[in-house]
Structure formats: C-alpha cells, structure tokens
Scaffold this motif. Structure first.
Motif, PDB file in Angstrom:
ATOM      1  N   GLY A 172      11.070 -10.348  -6.489  1.00 46.67           N
ATOM      2  CA  GLY A 172      12.372  -9.744  -6.215  1.00 46.67           C
ATOM      3  C   GLY A 172      12.359  -8.267  -5.902  1.00 46.67           C
ATOM      4  N   LYS A 173      11.173  -7.673  -5.705  1.00 46.02           N
ATOM      5  CA  LYS A 173      11.141  -6.248  -5.367  1.00 46.02           C
ATOM      6  C   LYS A 173       9.927  -5.940  -4.498  1.00 46.02           C
ATOM      7  CE  LYS A 173       8.700  -5.086  -9.666  1.00 46.02           C
ATOM      8  NZ  LYS A 173       8.718  -4.282 -10.909  1.00 46.02           N
ATOM      9  N   GLY A 174      10.041  -4.873  -3.707  1.00 40.32           N
ATOM     10  CA  GLY A 174       8.938  -4.448  -2.872  1.00 40.32           C
ATOM     11  C   GLY A 174       9.348  -4.223  -1.427  1.00 40.32           C
ATOM     12  N   ILE A 175       8.383  -3.817  -0.625  1.00 40.86           N
ATOM     13  CA  ILE A 175       8.596  -3.521   0.799  1.00 40.86           C
ATOM     14  C   ILE A 175       7.876  -4.571   1.626  1.00 40.86           C
ATOM     15  CG2 ILE A 175       8.164  -1.837   2.642  1.00 40.86           C
ATOM     16  CD1 ILE A 175       8.460   0.353   0.532  1.00 40.86           C
ATOM     17  N   TYR A 176       8.528  -5.036   2.673  1.00 39.25           N
ATOM     18  CA  TYR A 176       7.953  -6.091   3.510  1.00 39.25           C
ATOM     19  C   TYR A 176       8.120  -5.742   4.981  1.00 39.25           C
ATOM     20  CZ  TYR A 176      12.688  -7.661   4.659  1.00 39.25           C
ATOM     21  OH  TYR A 176      13.972  -7.718   5.135  1.00 39.25           O
ATOM     22  N   THR A 177       7.381  -6.457   5.812  1.00 40.31           N
ATOM     23  CA  THR A 177       7.572  -6.374   7.252  1.00 40.31           C
ATOM     24  C   THR A 177       7.592  -7.783   7.812  1.00 40.31           C
ATOM     25  OG1 THR A 177       6.858  -5.276   9.305  1.00 40.31           O
ATOM     26  CG2 THR A 177       5.130  -6.195   7.885  1.00 40.31           C
ATOM     27  N   THR A 178       7.876  -7.918   9.106  1.00 45.30           N
ATOM     28  CA  THR A 178       7.981  -9.235   9.731  1.00 45.30           C
ATOM     29  C   THR A 178       6.984  -9.353  10.871  1.00 45.30           C
ATOM     30  OG1 THR A 178       9.717  -8.521  11.276  1.00 45.30           O
ATOM     31  CG2 THR A 178      10.428  -9.394   9.146  1.00 45.30           C
TER      32      THR A 178
END
Length: 355
Positions: A172-178
């Motif tokens: 439920g937490k953190g940084i992501y990319t696609t």
C-alpha cells in the motif's frame, strides 16, 4: 463444416488450397493435428459457439508476432475453431500491415486482427472492408475501419485490477512506474492509464514516478529487463512496476532478481504462466494478470461467423464461452464489445495453468 469427421477427411486438402485462410464453419470445437495425433480441445466452448451455418466461411487471424508465446496459445483456440492464424516474425507494425495485405488478397470472408499499431493498420483494414471482408479486432479499440472490436474486458477495469494486485504486493505504499510494449499500442496504454486512475482514486500511499511515468519494452523480455535495470539504477526510490505486455513482467522480474531487490521491488502485469512460473515460485514476481488468449482467438472467430451469418452483435450477446457469455457494449463506441475474462495468478495457483 460441422462434423469433426468431415473436417478430418478434408482438412489436409483445405489447408493446401486455402493457403493463409481458415474455414470457420465450426467443427464441434476440435483441432485435428496434421501428424494424425488425437484432437486436442483447448477452449471449453458451448454448443452456441460450436454450431454455425452450413456454409464454409473462410476466416483468417493476423496477430502481432508469430514467435510470441502469447500468440502461440491464441493459435490453439484459432485452430480449434478451424480458422487460420498468421503474423510477422517480430512485433513490427509495418511487417504486420504487409501480412494483412497478403491475407486480404486471398479468398477470405472475415479477418480478425490483433494490431501492433491501430493507426498503421487502419488503411489496410479499410481495404479489407472495401473488398467486403468482415473485420474484427482484439486489443484494437481505437481502430476505425472495423465491424467490431472484441476485448476480453473493460480496459480501464483491467488496469485497475493490475493496480489492486500491485498495491497489495507493495504493502500500500511506494513509488511505481508503468511499462507498455509501445506508446502507440491502444489497449496496453489504456490498461496503464486504468492502473494509474485506480491508484489515484484508491491508494494515496502510492505515487507514480514523475519521470519516466511510462517506459517501452518493445514487446521484448530482454528489452524490458534492460529498461527496468536502468529505471531501478537511476531511480532507486521505485518499488513497483505495472506491466502490460506479456513480455514486461518476466523481464522486470529478472531485473529485480539480478539486482538483489526481491521482496523490495514488485511487478504485476500481464504474463504467461509457463513463462513466469519459476519467477513466481522464487518470489521475483508476485502476480501475473491475464486472460486466456486461446479463448480470445476463438471468440473473435465466433463473432466473425455471427456477422457473416447475419446474427446480431448486441449488449448481452453470448459467444458461447464463459469469459464471453454476456458481452457489454461500450457507451462511447457502439462497435466495441467487452467480455469478463481477467484472472490473477500467484504462487498459490500457478500450477493450475499450463500455457
């Protein structure tokens, strides 16, 4: 051809005379192997899907890449229907257009296409329709010159489904990319957009990386691996990836494993069970999401046959397969129909799937 005996008796001759074409009359949902081995049924099709008009409709399916495992699985469904599948040797829009051009110059009544680049395909699809050929697309929601586009699900909904599983993996937490195969790919970008919209609406603990927000894998696992390593080295704050191409997730998972980030960085997205099995089991890959491409290939052919037989395609249409038993028409595009075929696979159920 309705009976499997009739199909078995003439299949070899038909394949010789039809070349790149297939007969979509329906043969009871069975595939006859040229080696004389027993028929293999890969799609659980109801009588509604198996039965068709007595006329031997010739249906061809053109995919993105004939060497890709995803489309090898799709071909099983296409063959079961008794249609014919063809594709370029690599995921290349120009090559695919040439394949489509070759196919429509044959004596076919219907063409099903999974486009690499819908915009690049549109002119040749118009040629097909001008010849009186029925055109059905899959993963081609932005194509203009089609009778219908058939999707396994609502694209935004599938993206949301991917995000639900990613945030679960990330805690439920953190940084992501696609990641997508190509920025020109219609469906994959819609999935990625759907994932981002789901995160923004439901998961404030997650944040999309400012730059790059989206990267390309070129539908190549090695490229996905290299790109993921670059992202993780230049942006060590990233702890999540949304993958859309079936090549994205295994490639990113390899990078996670190699960089010693297993359990710290997570990827969720489209994947093939057999290609991802070991990565799922060793924890490099938490979930894969997908639909069965064999069912999608078969369903496209059923839809094409219905159009040829003059049967309506409308809200609630049943194509005779579980994932396509009650089609939903898009409110924005009356030619776009959606099933409900997504599934999620992790270490607990991966061995239930063999493709």
């Amino acid at each position: 051809m309705k009976g499997s005996k009739k199909f078995a008796a003439v299949a070899a001759g038909l394949m010789l005379c039809l070349g790149v074409m297939g007969c979509g009359g329906g043969d009871g949902g069975k595939q006859t192997a040229s080696s004389g081995s027993e028929v293999k049924q890969v799609v659980d099709a109801s009588e509604a899907a198996k039965q068709g008009d007595k006329k031997d409709w010739k249906i061809a399916v053109v995919v993105k890449d004939s060497s890709n495992g995803w489309f090898a699985r799709m071909e099983e469904g296409v063959n079961q229907f008794a249609a014919y599948q063809k594709g370029p040797v690599a995921t290349d829009a120009a090559q695919q257009v040439q394949v489509i051009q070759d196919v429509i110059n044959q004596d076919i009544q219907a063409l099903c296409v999974v486009p690499v680049d819908p915009a690049a395909c549109d002119p040749v699809l118009k040629e097909a329709r001008d010849k009186g050929i029925i055109v059905i697309t899959h993963e081609g929601s932005t194509c203009k010159n089609v009778d219908y586009d058939l999707e396994a699900f609502n694209n935004a909904g599938y993206g949301a489904f991917i995000m639900d599983k990613l945030q679960e993996s990330m805690g439920g937490k953190g940084i992501y990319t696609t990641m997508v195969a190509h920025l020109t790919n219609a469906s994959q970008n819609e999935w990625a957009n759907g994932a981002v919209a789901e995160q923004e609406a439901k998961y404030p603990g997650l944040k999309l990386l400012d730059n790059p927000k989206r990267v390309e894998s070129e539908n190549n696992s090695e490229k996905a691996y290299q790109v993921a390593k670059e992202v993780l080295k230049s942006h060590p704050e990233v702890t999540g990836f949304v993958g859309t191409s079936s090549m994205d997730t295994p490639g990113v998972a390899r990078a996670i494993n190699e960089l010693g980030l297993k359990g710290k960085v997570f990827v969720v997205g489209t994947g093939m069970p057999n290609e991802c099995r070991s990565l799922i089991k060793d924890g490099s890959l938490s979930y894969i999401t997908l639909w069965d491409p064999a069912e999608a290939g078969y369903a496209m052919c059923v839809m094409a046959r219905r159009v040829l037989e003059g049967k309506p395609i409308e809200n609630g249409t049943d194509l005779g397969l579980k994932s396509y038993s009650k089609l939903i028409v898009s409110k924005e595009n009356p030619h776009l129909f959606m099933g409900a075929g997504w599934i999620a696979i992790n270490k607990d159920n991966v061995d239930n799937y063999n493709f």
